[in-house]
Design a protein around this motif. Structure first.
Motif, PDB file in Angstrom:
ATOM      1  N   ARG A 183       0.570  -1.463   0.322  1.00 52.26           N
ATOM      2  CA  ARG A 183      -0.149  -0.011  -0.030  1.00 52.26           C
ATOM      3  C   ARG A 183       0.430   1.374  -0.053  1.00 52.26           C
ATOM      4  O   ARG A 183       0.336   2.227  -0.749  1.00 52.26           O
ATOM      5  N   GLN A 184       2.384   0.815   0.558  1.00 53.92           N
ATOM      6  CA  GLN A 184       2.918   2.097   1.064  1.00 53.92           C
ATOM      7  C   GLN A 184       3.850   2.129  -0.121  1.00 53.92           C
ATOM      8  O   GLN A 184       4.425   3.604  -0.896  1.00 53.92           O
ATOM      9  N   TYR A 185       4.591   0.900  -0.687  1.00 59.87           N
ATOM     10  CA  TYR A 185       5.678   0.786  -1.870  1.00 59.87           C
ATOM     11  C   TYR A 185       5.287  -0.096  -2.884  1.00 59.87           C
ATOM     12  O   TYR A 185       4.399  -1.054  -1.909  1.00 59.87           O
ATOM     13  N   THR A 186       5.408   0.179  -4.097  1.00 61.11           N
ATOM     14  CA  THR A 186       5.884  -0.791  -4.916  1.00 61.11           C
ATOM     15  C   THR A 186       6.797  -2.290  -4.983  1.00 61.11           C
ATOM     16  O   THR A 186       7.538  -1.667  -3.827  1.00 61.11           O
ATOM     17  N   PRO A 187       5.927  -3.471  -5.150  1.00 59.97           N
ATOM     18  CA  PRO A 187       7.264  -4.265  -4.794  1.00 59.97           C
ATOM     19  C   PRO A 187       8.660  -3.590  -5.431  1.00 59.97           C
ATOM     20  O   PRO A 187       9.471  -4.494  -4.819  1.00 59.97           O
ATOM     21  N   ALA A 188       9.068  -3.233  -6.378  1.00 55.78           N
ATOM     22  CA  ALA A 188      10.010  -2.645  -7.035  1.00 55.78           C
ATOM     23  C   ALA A 188      10.788  -1.569  -6.591  1.00 55.78           C
ATOM     24  O   ALA A 188      12.094  -0.906  -6.582  1.00 55.78           O
ATOM     25  N   GLY A 189       9.894  -0.859  -5.281  1.00 58.59           N
ATOM     26  CA  GLY A 189      10.701  -0.118  -4.237  1.00 58.59           C
ATOM     27  C   GLY A 189      10.385   1.886  -4.812  1.00 58.59           C
ATOM     28  O   GLY A 189      11.581   2.274  -4.126  1.00 58.59           O
ATOM     29  N   LYS A 190       8.815   2.140  -5.297  1.00 60.92           N
ATOM     30  CA  LYS A 190       8.800   3.269  -5.220  1.00 60.92           C
ATOM     31  C   LYS A 190       7.641   3.753  -4.850  1.00 60.92           C
ATOM     32  O   LYS A 190       6.461   2.923  -4.744  1.00 60.92           O
ATOM     33  N   LYS A 191       8.066   4.672  -3.802  1.00 62.21           N
ATOM     34  CA  LYS A 191       6.684   4.884  -2.962  1.00 62.21           C
ATOM     35  C   LYS A 191       5.228   5.553  -3.617  1.00 62.21           C
ATOM     36  O   LYS A 191       5.394   5.738  -5.019  1.00 62.21           O
ATOM     37  N   ARG A 192       4.151   4.842  -2.832  1.00 57.89           N
ATOM     38  CA  ARG A 192       2.749   5.139  -4.244  1.00 57.89           C
ATOM     39  C   ARG A 192       2.809   6.476  -3.465  1.00 57.89           C
ATOM     40  O   ARG A 192       3.226   7.523  -2.381  1.00 57.89           O
ATOM     41  N   THR A 193       2.691   6.901  -4.743  1.00 53.26           N
ATOM     42  CA  THR A 193       1.827   8.681  -4.472  1.00 53.26           C
ATOM     43  C   THR A 193       0.211   8.954  -4.759  1.00 53.26           C
ATOM     44  O   THR A 193       0.011  10.246  -4.781  1.00 53.26           O
ATOM     45  N   GLY A 194      -0.658   7.744  -4.698  1.00 57.08           N
ATOM     46  CA  GLY A 194      -1.455   7.380  -4.533  1.00 57.08           C
ATOM     47  C   GLY A 194      -2.582   8.020  -5.997  1.00 57.08           C
ATOM     48  O   GLY A 194      -3.312   7.522  -6.418  1.00 57.08           O
ATOM     49  N   ASN A 195      -1.679   8.055  -7.573  1.00 58.64           N
ATOM     50  CA  ASN A 195      -2.037   8.340  -8.330  1.00 58.64           C
ATOM     51  C   ASN A 195      -1.792   6.722  -9.339  1.00 58.64           C
ATOM     52  O   ASN A 195      -1.166   6.264 -10.157  1.00 58.64           O
ATOM     53  N   ALA A 196      -2.801   6.404  -9.244  1.00 60.05           N
ATOM     54  CA  ALA A 196      -2.931   4.930  -9.731  1.00 60.05           C
ATOM     55  C   ALA A 196      -3.600   4.558 -10.711  1.00 60.05           C
ATOM     56  O   ALA A 196      -4.915   5.084 -10.122  1.00 60.05           O
ATOM     57  N   LYS A 197      -3.264   4.054 -12.031  1.00 62.40           N
ATOM     58  CA  LYS A 197      -3.788   3.361 -12.931  1.00 62.40           C
ATOM     59  C   LYS A 197      -4.221   1.490 -12.649  1.00 62.40           C
ATOM     60  O   LYS A 197      -2.891   1.176 -12.089  1.00 62.40           O
ATOM     61  N   TYR A 198      -5.474   1.012 -13.409  1.00 63.79           N
ATOM     62  CA  TYR A 198      -5.035  -0.637 -13.345  1.00 63.79           C
ATOM     63  C   TYR A 198      -4.984  -1.695 -14.333  1.00 63.79           C
ATOM     64  O   TYR A 198      -5.473  -0.653 -15.800  1.00 63.79           O
ATOM     65  N   THR A 199      -3.697  -1.880 -14.844  1.00 64.03           N
ATOM     66  CA  THR A 199      -4.026  -3.226 -16.395  1.00 64.03           C
ATOM     67  C   THR A 199      -3.771  -4.449 -16.473  1.00 64.03           C
ATOM     68  O   THR A 199      -3.302  -4.678 -14.816  1.00 64.03           O
ATOM     69  N   ASN A 200      -4.750  -4.916 -17.182  1.00 69.40           N
ATOM     70  CA  ASN A 200      -5.030  -6.745 -16.708  1.00 69.40           C
ATOM     71  C   ASN A 200      -3.630  -6.960 -17.922  1.00 69.40           C
ATOM     72  O   ASN A 200      -2.903  -6.700 -18.551  1.00 69.40           O
ATOM     73  N   VAL A 201      -2.894  -8.026 -16.656  1.00 70.23           N
ATOM     74  CA  VAL A 201      -1.987  -8.843 -17.962  1.00 70.23           C
ATOM     75  C   VAL A 201      -2.406  -9.753 -18.583  1.00 70.23           C
ATOM     76  O   VAL A 201      -3.619 -11.024 -18.902  1.00 70.23           O
ATOM     77  N   VAL A 202      -2.611  -9.843 -20.249  1.00 69.98           N
ATOM     78  CA  VAL A 202      -3.312 -10.657 -20.478  1.00 69.98           C
ATOM     79  C   VAL A 202      -2.553 -11.664 -21.418  1.00 69.98           C
ATOM     80  O   VAL A 202      -1.544 -11.780 -20.718  1.00 69.98           O
TER      81      VAL A 202
END
Length: 228
Positions: A183-202
């Motif tokens: 919720r606070q950081y991405t798995p890659a280590g970037k801090k969440r900004t709250g500006n999220a979009k969602y993309t399906n992996v096909v």
């Protein structure tokens, strides 16, 4: 005279209202009901039961280690090279995990999507001690969100180690587990900004499957993943 008095008493008793209605209403009163109405003769009165006693506070989970906020865990991981040990099942770890963390699973995940089952791994203690033989080591332990009752919760697994004679006093239990971390950081280590979009992996170009994974696209994170 005695016979006459007895006859008058019997007649008065026959004319008196039956107490059954009041008695039955009172008998049905239960603790915790906000208000129970009972009949007293021909008058209806309000009865307020005694308030329930305050419940005894639940004892805190006995910890020999620190419960640490995610921000502090992340800072130790990135800036001090403190190992992050993910104790979730291998299937959960392979699906998504903190990049650079190590997996020592406390459970085995079986089943199918929406019906996963998690079973305690008896080999966990030996596997963990083999990987981290120094009980004075500084480590961050990440588990499921339900830290204190789930078999893959950080508090539960650290208690398992303690019960087996291995007390990791310098371990940090990541508060809220992996779910709170991402919720606070991405798995890659970037801090969440709250500006999220969602993309399906096909699965293939132009197709999409049921239960396809949804990856958060935030500040270029999705593009970074696709380039790997």
């Amino acid at each position: 005279d005695a016979a006459k008095a007895a006859a008058e008493a019997a007649a008065a008793a026959a004319e008196a209202p039956a107490p059954s209605a009041a008695a039955s209403r009172w008998a049905k009163a239960k603790k915790g009901v906000s208000m129970v109405r009972a009949l007293s003769g021909n008058k209806e009165t309000e009865y307020k039961p005694e308030p329930e006693p305050e419940p005894e506070p639940e004892p805190e989970f006995p910890r020999d280690w620190a419960l640490v906020a995610i921000r502090e865990c992340f800072d130790a991981f990135k800036n001090e090279n403190v190992p992050v040990v993910d104790v979730r099942g291998t299937r959960d770890f392979d699906r998504e995990a903190v990049v650079g963390s190590v997996n020592v699973p406390a459970v085995e995940v079986t089943g199918r999507p929406l019906a996963w089952e998690r079973h305690r791994l008896d080999s966990f203690v030996d596997d963990f001690v083999r990987r981290f033989p120094d009980t004075d080591a500084v480590i961050v332990v990440v588990g499921s969100a339900d830290s204190e009752t789930a078999e893959d919760g950080a508090a539960v697994v650290l208690a398992r180690l303690r019960d087996a004679g291995y007390v990791y006093r310098n371990a940090a239990e990541a508060a809220g587990g992996y779910e709170n971390w991402v919720r606070q950081y991405t798995p890659a280590g970037k801090k969440r900004t709250g500006n999220a979009k969602y993309t399906n992996v096909v699965g293939a170009p132009g197709t999409i499957c049921a239960f396809s994974e949804i990856i958060t696209q935030e500040d270029g994170v999705f593009e970074d993943l696709m380039q790997k």
